[in-house]
Design a protein around this motif. Structure first.
Motif, PDB file in Angstrom:
ATOM      1  N   ASP A  21       0.820  -1.257   0.112  1.00 38.61           N
ATOM      2  CA  ASP A  21       0.001   0.017  -0.029  1.00 38.61           C
ATOM      3  C   ASP A  21       1.279   1.462  -0.085  1.00 38.61           C
ATOM      4  O   ASP A  21       0.965   2.313   0.560  1.00 38.61           O
ATOM      5  CB  ASP A  21      -0.741   0.067   1.050  1.00 38.61           C
ATOM      6  N   ALA A  22       1.288   1.241  -1.486  1.00 39.94           N
ATOM      7  CA  ALA A  22       2.958   2.640  -1.027  1.00 39.94           C
ATOM      8  C   ALA A  22       1.590   3.989  -0.953  1.00 39.94           C
ATOM      9  O   ALA A  22       0.655   3.907  -1.588  1.00 39.94           O
ATOM     10  CB  ALA A  22       3.200   2.215  -2.395  1.00 39.94           C
ATOM     11  N   LEU A  23       2.913   4.566  -0.653  1.00 36.50           N
ATOM     12  CA  LEU A  23       2.030   6.079  -0.580  1.00 36.50           C
ATOM     13  C   LEU A  23       2.777   6.495  -1.797  1.00 36.50           C
ATOM     14  O   LEU A  23       3.913   6.246  -2.550  1.00 36.50           O
ATOM     15  CB  LEU A  23       2.548   7.186   0.191  1.00 36.50           C
ATOM     16  N   PRO A  24       1.687   8.057  -2.463  1.00 33.18           N
ATOM     17  CA  PRO A  24       2.183   8.079  -3.629  1.00 33.18           C
ATOM     18  C   PRO A  24       3.441   9.346  -4.132  1.00 33.18           C
ATOM     19  O   PRO A  24       3.405  10.227  -3.034  1.00 33.18           O
ATOM     20  CB  PRO A  24       1.721   9.259  -5.078  1.00 33.18           C
ATOM     21  N   ALA A  25       4.660   9.186  -5.021  1.00 37.87           N
ATOM     22  CA  ALA A  25       5.089  10.106  -4.385  1.00 37.87           C
ATOM     23  C   ALA A  25       4.301  11.490  -4.610  1.00 37.87           C
ATOM     24  O   ALA A  25       4.094  11.712  -5.338  1.00 37.87           O
ATOM     25  CB  ALA A  25       6.532  10.218  -6.123  1.00 37.87           C
ATOM     26  N   ARG A  44       8.406   8.558  11.928  1.00 37.17           N
ATOM     27  CA  ARG A  44       6.219   7.914  12.330  1.00 37.17           C
ATOM     28  C   ARG A  44       6.134   9.761  11.302  1.00 37.17           C
ATOM     29  O   ARG A  44       6.654  10.207  12.352  1.00 37.17           O
ATOM     30  CB  ARG A  44       6.370   7.892  13.499  1.00 37.17           C
ATOM     31  N   VAL A  45       4.563   9.749  10.808  1.00 39.87           N
ATOM     32  CA  VAL A  45       4.475  11.029   9.927  1.00 39.87           C
ATOM     33  C   VAL A  45       3.372  10.974   9.800  1.00 39.87           C
ATOM     34  O   VAL A  45       2.491  10.154   9.436  1.00 39.87           O
ATOM     35  CB  VAL A  45       4.884  11.186   8.802  1.00 39.87           C
ATOM     36  N   THR A  46       2.542  12.172  10.492  1.00 42.29           N
ATOM     37  CA  THR A  46       1.334  12.588  10.116  1.00 42.29           C
ATOM     38  C   THR A  46       0.681  12.659   9.105  1.00 42.29           C
ATOM     39  O   THR A  46       1.419  14.188   8.545  1.00 42.29           O
ATOM     40  CB  THR A  46       1.077  13.721  11.228  1.00 42.29           C
ATOM     41  N   TRP A  47       0.203  12.421   8.089  1.00 38.19           N
ATOM     42  CA  TRP A  47      -0.054  12.228   6.605  1.00 38.19           C
ATOM     43  C   TRP A  47      -0.936  13.378   6.344  1.00 38.19           C
ATOM     44  O   TRP A  47      -2.459  13.806   6.758  1.00 38.19           O
ATOM     45  CB  TRP A  47      -0.319  11.400   5.726  1.00 38.19           C
ATOM     46  N   ASP A  48      -0.795  14.463   5.477  1.00 44.81           N
ATOM     47  CA  ASP A  48      -1.854  15.396   5.216  1.00 44.81           C
ATOM     48  C   ASP A  48      -3.084  14.733   3.900  1.00 44.81           C
ATOM     49  O   ASP A  48      -2.400  13.042   3.652  1.00 44.81           O
ATOM     50  CB  ASP A  48      -1.662  16.463   3.778  1.00 44.81           C
ATOM     51  N   ALA A  49      -4.279  15.309   3.960  1.00 42.70           N
ATOM     52  CA  ALA A  49      -5.333  15.157   3.188  1.00 42.70           C
ATOM     53  C   ALA A  49      -4.733  14.377   1.351  1.00 42.70           C
ATOM     54  O   ALA A  49      -4.023  15.656   1.233  1.00 42.70           O
ATOM     55  CB  ALA A  49      -6.211  16.174   3.293  1.00 42.70           C
ATOM     56  N   ALA A  52      -4.355  11.458   5.355  1.00 40.86           N
ATOM     57  CA  ALA A  52      -4.436  11.856   6.137  1.00 40.86           C
ATOM     58  C   ALA A  52      -5.106  10.454   6.961  1.00 40.86           C
ATOM     59  O   ALA A  52      -4.595  10.643   8.488  1.00 40.86           O
ATOM     60  CB  ALA A  52      -5.065  12.444   6.879  1.00 40.86           C
ATOM     61  N   HIS A  53      -5.972   9.342   6.940  1.00 42.92           N
ATOM     62  CA  HIS A  53      -5.880   8.174   7.263  1.00 42.92           C
ATOM     63  C   HIS A  53      -4.929   7.354   7.940  1.00 42.92           C
ATOM     64  O   HIS A  53      -5.041   6.569   8.248  1.00 42.92           O
ATOM     65  CB  HIS A  53      -7.365   7.825   6.808  1.00 42.92           C
ATOM     66  N   ARG A  54      -3.753   7.666   6.790  1.00 40.81           N
ATOM     67  CA  ARG A  54      -2.856   6.402   6.700  1.00 40.81           C
ATOM     68  C   ARG A  54      -2.010   6.860   7.341  1.00 40.81           C
ATOM     69  O   ARG A  54      -1.702   7.811   8.674  1.00 40.81           O
ATOM     70  CB  ARG A  54      -2.142   6.208   5.611  1.00 40.81           C
ATOM     71  N   ARG A  55      -1.248   5.038   8.740  1.00 39.51           N
ATOM     72  CA  ARG A  55      -0.394   5.713   9.766  1.00 39.51           C
ATOM     73  C   ARG A  55       1.344   4.347   8.823  1.00 39.51           C
ATOM     74  O   ARG A  55       1.222   4.497   9.666  1.00 39.51           O
ATOM     75  CB  ARG A  55      -1.443   4.108  10.592  1.00 39.51           C
TER      76      ARG A  55
END
Length: 70
Positions: A21-25, A44-49, A52-55
């Motif tokens: 479940d990779a995050l996109p560049a 460890r990151v708090t992702w932006d929309a 944002a649901h990703r951990r």
């Protein structure tokens, strides 16, 4: 020696190597914690929309995930 990342730093994903479940560049977020260990650096990151649901925690290695500070 100054840490590579600190809580609150803003980052952008350049490459994510997660097989499932990779995050996109280009995904951005704020650093929550930086855990550097020899040969294995964990971010460890708090992702932006819209992520944002990703951990997902990134593991930075020479041939793994790659991010840049923004």
């Amino acid at each position: 020696m100054e840490p590579e990342f600190s809580a609150g730093d803003r980052i952008r994903v350049l490459r994510c190597t997660d097989d499932f479940d990779a995050l996109p560049a280009g995904a951005t977020g704020s650093v929550r914690a930086w855990d550097p260990h020899p040969g294995l650096r964990q971010l460890r990151v708090t992702w932006d929309a819209p992520h944002a649901h990703r951990r997902l925690m990134l593991t930075l290695t020479d041939d793994g995930d790659e991010v840049e500070k923004i």
